[in-house]
Enzyme design. Structure first.
Site, PDB file in Angstrom:
ATOM      1  N   SER A 124       0.663  -1.161  -0.107  1.00  0.00           N
ATOM      2  CA  SER A 124       0.102   0.070   0.130  1.00  0.00           C
ATOM      3  C   SER A 124       0.872   1.065  -0.162  1.00  0.00           C
ATOM      4  CB  SER A 124      -0.933   0.042   1.181  1.00  0.00           C
ATOM      5  OG  SER A 124      -1.968   0.836   1.224  1.00  0.00           O
ATOM      6  N   ASP A 271      -9.094  -4.225  -6.250  1.00  0.00           N
ATOM      7  CA  ASP A 271      -8.737  -3.427  -5.279  1.00  0.00           C
ATOM      8  C   ASP A 271      -9.584  -2.176  -5.116  1.00  0.00           C
ATOM      9  OD1 ASP A 271      -7.365  -1.495  -3.827  1.00  0.00           O
ATOM     10  OD2 ASP A 271      -5.427  -2.896  -3.985  1.00  0.00           O
ATOM     11  N   HIS A 305      -8.648  -4.426  -1.006  1.00  0.00           N
ATOM     12  CA  HIS A 305      -6.991  -4.041  -0.815  1.00  0.00           C
ATOM     13  C   HIS A 305      -6.272  -4.635   0.495  1.00  0.00           C
ATOM     14  CE1 HIS A 305      -3.906  -1.128  -1.165  1.00  0.00           C
ATOM     15  NE2 HIS A 305      -3.852  -0.739   0.125  1.00  0.00           N
TER      16      HIS A 305
END
Length: 382
Positions: A124, A271, A305
């Site tokens: 991330s 995502d 995610h």
């Protein structure tokens, strides 16, 4: 270390040496800070004795963190956003990360040799730093013996990432990202002085003193790129001054910034925070420019995610293990599609049962399908 314009700068890296430490092996662990408060940096949150990153939303990072330590790998965990707390300023983060490795190698009490093998991992927001560590290593720190770069949920293009987040449940990331870019680049900071409305100024000031859970909870479903926050808010990303900066922090555009060590990227096709297509484009560009890239996609609809990283912990572990073991890595570009990371046969290997059970527990209890529990957690705090 050095700022974006080569001005002298500084930051901190935290080094953890496990009791069963293996000599000659260093993991550059890039935590996802995703925020701008000074207290959110790993050196602060860990020094306070708090849960890792001092943020309820991100506590499951501890699972991978602990897994790496259990392997006997020494970790260097840099405050890669630097004194500006410049979240999303990729080039700056890459430099801070690489200089953190240098600091660990140069600190004699740790006992690492200068030719120590180094593998970098980030997910991330940490993947911004990991990606730019990979891109800049050959030119900025060629003496580092980098043998692999792993990154997942990679925000390869900041512009499209914040555009996709605007008005959604995670729109607080837009605020955090804008704040980071403002404080990384003086030209952007000067420009925004004439474009901030009171609501925008309040948002920037709030982000500068809070961590990501609070930022998420304060600004869900906010239309950040609007005249509520900024003058000509809907078009600020296309202003020439802003464009000159953000167009230079797109991963994979310059052939001279191609990773020289193997790259493992993973990303969910679904995502909801970081666009899948941008990460895949970067992987293609790097491979086209000569990098060896293994790109793993997750196709299961419930894998959003957060679950992408959690369910892929075994594969991330295997990548780092294999690099340190000197095992062959596929040449050129390799694409693999699986439902999720736990579908890999190796995930059920002996010795990983406890890890897999911990992953499944977090998956169901704290994250939920398509990150539903995380989203509800944010809304409940609002």
């Amino acid at each position: 270390t050095a700022g974006y314009e080569d001005e002298p700068s500084h930051t901190v890296t935290t080094v953890i040496v496990p009791h069963n430490a293996k000599s000659g092996q260093l993991v550059n662990y890039l935590a996802y800070i995703d925020s701008n408060g000074a207290q959110c940096a790993p050196s602060y949150s860990m020094r306070q004795g708090s849960k890792f990153l001092n943020d309820d939303l991100l506590n499951y990072q501890q699972l991978l963190f602990s897994t790496f330590l259990n392997e006997g790998w020494i970790l260097t965990i840099p405050d890669y956003q630097g004194p500006q707390r410049a979240f999303a300023a990729g080039r700056l983060e890459g430099r801070m990360s690489l200089d953190g490795i240098r600091a660990a190698l140069n600190f004699g009490e740790i006992g690492l040799e200068k030719n120590t093998s180094v593998v970098t991992y980030g997910y991330s927001g940490g993947a911004i730093a990991s990606g730019w560590t990979a891109a800049l290593q050959a030119s900025y720190a060629p003496e580092i013996n980098a043998i692999g770069f792993a990154m997942g949920g990679t925000p390869a293009n900041v512009t499209s990432t914040v555009q996709s987040l605007d008005k959604g449940v995670f729109s607080g990331l837009c605020v955090a990202g804008i704040t980071g870019i403002i404080y990384a680049y003086q030209v952007v900071q000067d420009w925004f002085q004439n474009h901030l409305y009171p609501k925008g100024n309040d948002a920037i000031e709030y982000a500068r003193s809070h961590c990501i859970t609070d930022i998420f909870s304060r600004y869900p479903f906010s239309h950040v790129f609007s005249d509520d926050f900024f003058r000509n808010g809907s078009s600020i990303l296309y202003d020439p001054t802003i464009q000159s900066v953000i167009s230079d922090i797109v991963l994979g555009l310059k052939e001279s910034e191609t990773p020289k060590a193997p790259v493992y990227m993973f990303h969910s096709q679904h995502d909801e925070i970081v666009p899948f297509s941008d990460a895949r484009k970067t992987s293609h560009n790097w491979a086209k420019h000569g990098a060896d890239v293994f790109f793993q996609e997750f196709s299961d609809l419930p894998i959003g995610h957060a679950l992408s990283e959690i369910t892929n912990i075994p594969n991330s572990l295997f990548f780092v293990r294999d690099r340190f073991a000197g095992k062959p890595f596929p040449k050129g570009y390799t694409r693999k599609v699986t439902g999720n990371g736990l579908e890999e046969p190796n995930a059920s290997l002996a010795g990983l049962g406890e890890l897999v059970r911990a992953i499944q527990d977090i998956q169901g209890r704290e994250v939920g399908p398509a990150d539903s529990e995380l989203k509800q957690f944010i809304l409940d705090r609002n």
